[in-house]
Design an enzyme around this catalytic site. Structure first.
Site, PDB file in Angstrom:
ATOM      1  N   ASN A 109       0.636  -1.350  -0.201  1.00  0.00           N
ATOM      2  CA  ASN A 109       0.357   0.297  -0.139  1.00  0.00           C
ATOM      3  C   ASN A 109       1.049   1.840  -0.004  1.00  0.00           C
ATOM      4  OD1 ASN A 109      -1.981  -1.252  -0.456  1.00  0.00           O
ATOM      5  ND2 ASN A 109      -2.525  -1.617   1.749  1.00  0.00           N
ATOM      6  N   THR A 241       4.450  -8.149   8.168  1.00  0.00           N
ATOM      7  CA  THR A 241       3.839  -7.021   7.469  1.00  0.00           C
ATOM      8  C   THR A 241       3.008  -8.682   6.942  1.00  0.00           C
ATOM      9  OG1 THR A 241       4.998  -6.791   5.911  1.00  0.00           O
ATOM     10  CG2 THR A 241       5.362  -5.852   7.455  1.00  0.00           C
ATOM     11  N   GLY A 243       2.406  -7.464   4.112  1.00  0.00           N
ATOM     12  CA  GLY A 243       2.511  -7.871   2.354  1.00  0.00           C
ATOM     13  C   GLY A 243       3.926  -8.463   2.491  1.00  0.00           C
ATOM     14  N   TRP A 263       7.473   0.251  -0.710  1.00  0.00           N
ATOM     15  CA  TRP A 263       8.391   1.464  -0.041  1.00  0.00           C
ATOM     16  C   TRP A 263       8.416   1.448   1.141  1.00  0.00           C
ATOM     17  CZ3 TRP A 263      12.761   2.009  -3.160  1.00  0.00           C
ATOM     18  CH2 TRP A 263      13.822   3.028  -2.513  1.00  0.00           C
ATOM     19  N   HIS A 277       0.597   5.157   2.570  1.00  0.00           N
ATOM     20  CA  HIS A 277      -0.726   4.551   2.013  1.00  0.00           C
ATOM     21  C   HIS A 277      -0.522   5.566   0.762  1.00  0.00           C
ATOM     22  CE1 HIS A 277      -2.166   2.903   5.548  1.00  0.00           C
ATOM     23  NE2 HIS A 277      -1.070   1.357   4.937  1.00  0.00           N
ATOM     24  N   HIS A 293       5.821  -4.001  12.928  1.00  0.00           N
ATOM     25  CA  HIS A 293       7.047  -4.375  12.183  1.00  0.00           C
ATOM     26  C   HIS A 293       7.955  -4.176  12.069  1.00  0.00           C
ATOM     27  CE1 HIS A 293       2.805  -6.060  11.047  1.00  0.00           C
ATOM     28  NE2 HIS A 293       2.634  -5.280  10.984  1.00  0.00           N
TER      29      HIS A 293
END
Ligand code: CTP
Length: 319
Positions: A109, A241, A243, A263, A277, A293
């Protein structure tokens, strides 16, 4: 061991700008990248020793029944009772059963997606994973619209939909769910007691409004298994995370994996500011020791895998 060990200083609190990735040492231009099928097969095999995404993607109906007591993964002393509504939404068979796709996209995101024009390229993948119900409609040119699976941390109900406190927010939440149109909605419902009510609201609305989604609720062991895999490869992440969870799971059912919107830095490859985001104004302290995280360390690991051809990180704009 895949020798993924990274520079420990990246995970530290110090923001050393020399350590920020640049376009040249992370995602090289498309012409430089070649898919390393052999390495990606080795990774799949090794991850399978820790978890099997076909199974761990969701608890199934046969495993639980209404009234069963579950201990939350993060606060083991807190419990929940499986409601009959939640039970109704447990899948009978794995939503990934027998699935294997040639090319998958995982869309993180990060604001790096803004003005990327990557929408079409993302949508051209065979399977598209998105995170935390991130909006697509207004951002289609940059992020695409296709969604095969989307995650929803319970906290998103609060963060993006104000805990459904008004009819307007409820309406927005329902609109987002309706937009999913038959895709998989992946809800980590058994992580923390704080998510209990939000999960119950979402589950209730999905049933009451007959929303067309295939719900999935990750197994209780998934998070530890994913963390275990990375720790074994000397990647000292605190809590993976969404991701990284998605990448780890996707190795099971995707041949080539393409990552967009990853990123975790405030400054872009060209020195430009980058939002946390692409769709809101939230801010995030990526290197905070207090946060759950270790995003920059995860990113460095993904960059290593990119350079070795096991996955493709896209940080450049698309044509
Ligand atoms: N991400 C990233 N860089 C950002 C923002 C997000 O690399 N600037 C990746 C992370 O892997 C993250 C995923 O995109 O898990 C989805 O983003 P988001 O919904 O913001 O996740 P978080 O709420 O920050 O974290 P999580 O859901 O993992 O707890």
């Amino acid at each position: 061991n895949l020798s993924l060990e990274t520079n420990p200083s990246t995970g530290s609190n110090a923001v050393d700008h020399k350590l920020l990735p640049s376009a040249s040492n992370t995602a090289q231009s498309s012409t430089d990248w070649n898919f390393n099928k052999t390495l990606s097969k080795i990774i799949r095999k090794n991850i399978l020793k820790f978890l099997d995404a076909e199974r761990d993607i969701s608890i199934l109906k046969g495993i639980l029944k209404p009234g069963d007591v579950i201990h939350y993964v993060f606060d083991r002393q807190s419990t929940m009772n499986v409601s009959s509504e939640l039970y109704k939404l447990l899948p009978r068979v794995s939503p990934l059963k027998n699935q294997f796709h040639k090319r998958c996209a995982i869309v993180g995101n990060s604001g790096i997606l803004l003005n990327s024009s990557c929408g079409q390229e993302i949508d051209s993948n065979d399977f598209v994973i998105r995170c935390n119900l991130a909006p697509v409609e207004e951002y289609e040119r940059d992020v695409g619209r296709r969604t095969s699976l989307v995650t929803m941390n319970p906290s998103v109900v609060q963060r993006a939909f104000q805990d459904l406190t008004s009819e307007q927010w409820k309406g927005r939440f329902l609109k987002r769910l309706r937009g999913l149109n038959g895709s998989i909605l992946w809800i980590p419902a058994f992580m923390a007691k704080s998510g209990e009510e939000r999960v119950a609201w979402a589950v209730h609305l999905i049933l009451q409004q007959a929303i067309n989604v295939h719900t999935a609720f990750p197994s209780l062991r998934l998070l530890h298994a994913v963390r275990g895999y990375w720790l074994t490869n000397k990647v000292q992440i605190k809590r993976p995370t969404t991701g990284l969870l998605m990448y780890t799971m996707a190795t099971r059912f995707c041949e080539q994996i393409h990552l967009y919107g990853f990123w975790p830095f405030h400054i872009g490859p060209q020195g430009n500011p980058v939002k946390y985001h692409y769709y809101d104004t939230l801010t995030y302290e990526y290197t905070s020791q207090a946060g759950p995280h270790t995003m920059p360390l995860e990113f460095e690991t993904l960059s290593t895998l990119h350079r070795r051809g096991a996955l493709r990180l896209h940080i450049e704009t698309c044509n």
